[in-house]
Scaffold this active site. Structure first.
Site, mmCIF file in Angstrom:
data_model
loop_
_atom_site.group_PDB
_atom_site.id
_atom_site.type_symbol
_atom_site.label_atom_id
_atom_site.label_comp_id
_atom_site.label_asym_id
_atom_site.label_seq_id
_atom_site.Cartn_x
_atom_site.Cartn_y
_atom_site.Cartn_z
ATOM 1 N N ASP A 129 16.996 57.376 16.712
ATOM 2 C CA ASP A 129 18.338 56.857 16.954
ATOM 3 C C ASP A 129 19.057 57.761 17.966
ATOM 4 O OD1 ASP A 129 20.274 54.674 15.754
ATOM 5 O OD2 ASP A 129 21.458 56.506 15.860
ATOM 6 N N TYR B 238 28.763 57.063 21.476
ATOM 7 C CA TYR B 238 28.379 55.809 22.121
ATOM 8 C C TYR B 238 29.196 55.585 23.392
ATOM 9 C CZ TYR B 238 25.546 54.609 18.088
ATOM 10 O OH TYR B 238 24.575 54.612 17.120
ATOM 11 N N HIS C 205 13.934 51.775 10.835
ATOM 12 C CA HIS C 205 14.767 52.554 11.743
ATOM 13 C C HIS C 205 15.038 53.953 11.193
ATOM 14 C CE1 HIS C 205 17.568 53.132 15.019
ATOM 15 N NE2 HIS C 205 18.470 53.559 14.153
#
Length: 400
Positions: free
Chosen positions: A183, A317, A376
């Site tokens: 991630d 982000y 994930h």
């Protein structure tokens, strides 16, 4: 980049005030609930039954103090690097020839998602491994996440975090080490591989983090490649909501994430379909998926709540969006990775990358494997299988 002169490494201990725990329960009890979703699946978002069961468990059965005890039993420290207080867990193996390894978590994760691999990686002989496969383990909390401080200025993107991690390993006295991440951690670890700081022997990642930006360059000939494209396209169309909001308006969503525990939890759960259903199954039905249990799920959300990092963690982000926009405008490819790269594809990943995809990004790929289970949050879900992958991936580098 200049680092502060304060190189001191200080012990850290978690001690949450009782009034903070009481306030959390009061806020959960005061939640204003939406009506039940009209769809029978997660297509309208996180389902009401999932979050209401979370609220019930959170306020009646959950024990944050048990997590505090678990975390405080581990060697934890903080140190200032480049103006930010960095928290990290540092567990040295009993095996003297252990290889130092720095592992980076992601969003909406934390060091919680990595706790299950501490034993298998540092003490392999107790987990079906060999003494020569042992690691000294460093688990930092990303800037703005968990118990690390929040950056007070712009610019804390992958490259800057990567440089901070190299400084951390140097500060700990490690002259030879490897790095791993998934991630957000995959992006940071990728940056470390491209910077190739002195002492970094190689990297391992389990998410092809740049795939969304180079979709047109990724092969689509075999059935596996086409399936991977379908998964990637589905994510960018149907699962991209959190990514878009956090990469463009992290401050806006931050107001909700710091004001409502239930709002925070729902936002964190709405990450990807596979992870959501595993979380829902653990919460509602009490059916854990490996280390992804009811308690560890609530540990992770509660950690975000008590540290107040809903907004600051989202800002990574936004920083990533700036990097991607600048690279696109300049038409420049990133520098090559100059250390050996290892990659494991887990079958339930958001987009399980075929070997051909990984070799497109890392032409000199040193190790590749397709695991038979895991998604994930692979280290969280399957700590033993995940640890076995790292042992195999880094084994050739131990004598280099």
């Amino acid at each position: 980049m200049e680092f502060l002169s304060d190189n001191e490494i200080r012990p850290f201990r978690l001690d949450t005030p009782e009034e903070a725990i009481a306030d959390l329960r009061r806020r959960i009890a005061a939640t204003r609930w939406p009506t039940r979703e009209l769809a029978t699946d997660r297509s309208q978002g996180v389902q009401l039954a999932t979050v209401q069961e979370l609220a019930r468990y959170w306020t009646t059965d959950y024990d944050w103090r048990a997590f505090e005890t678990k975390l405080n039993a581990l060697p934890q420290y903080t140190t200032h690097i480049d103006g930010v207080e960095i928290h990290f867990i540092h567990v040295r193996s009993q095996h003297e020839d252990a290889l130092p390894l720095i592992m980076t978590h992601g969003w909406p994760g934390s060091v919680v998602e990595l706790l299950g691999v501490i034993g298998p990686l540092t003490d392999p002989t107790a987990h079906g491994g060999r003494a020569e496969d042992a690691f000294h383990l460093v688990l930092p909390s990303l800037p703005g996440y968990g118990f690390s401080g929040e950056p007070a200025e712009l610019g804390w993107e992958n490259g800057r975090i990567a440089r901070a991690w190299a400084e951390l390993m140097n500060r700990l006295g490690y002259t030879r080490y490897v790095a791993q991440g998934g991630d957000v951690g995959a992006a940071v670890t990728d940056a470390m591989g491209r910077q190739a700081p002195a002492g970094l022997l190689g990297i391992h990642v389990n998410l092809l983090s740049g795939a969304t930006g180079i979709k047109d360059q990724l092969p689509a000939e075999s059935a596996q490649e086409r399936a991977a494209h379908d998964a990637l396209n589905l994510f960018t169309k149907d699962g991209f909501g959190y990514f878009l909001e956090q990469s463009t308006r992290p401050q806006t969503i931050g107001y909700s994430l710091l004001d409502s525990p239930i709002g925070l939890a729902a936002w964190m759960f709405d990450h990807d379909t596979d992870s959501y259903y595993k979380i829902a199954r653990a919460l509602v039905d009490g059916e854990p998926v490996g280390g992804l249990t009811r308690d560890t799920i609530v540990d992770n959300v509660t950690l975000y709540w008590f540290t107040g990092t809903g907004a600051s963690s989202s800002r990574w982000y936004w920083e990533l969006g700036r990097i991607l926009a600048a690279a696109a405008a300049a038409g420049q490819a990133p520098p090559p990775v100059s250390v050996p790269v290892s990659f494991t594809t887990f079958p339930d990943e958001i987009w399980p990358a075929p070997r051909s995809w990984v070799e497109t990004v890392y032409p000199d790929l040193a190790y590749f494997n397709e695991a038979d289970r895991g998604g994930h949050f692979a280290a969280w879900e399957e700590p033993e299988a995940f640890s076995a992958e790292l042992r195999a991936a880094f084994r050739p580098l131990r004598t280099s």
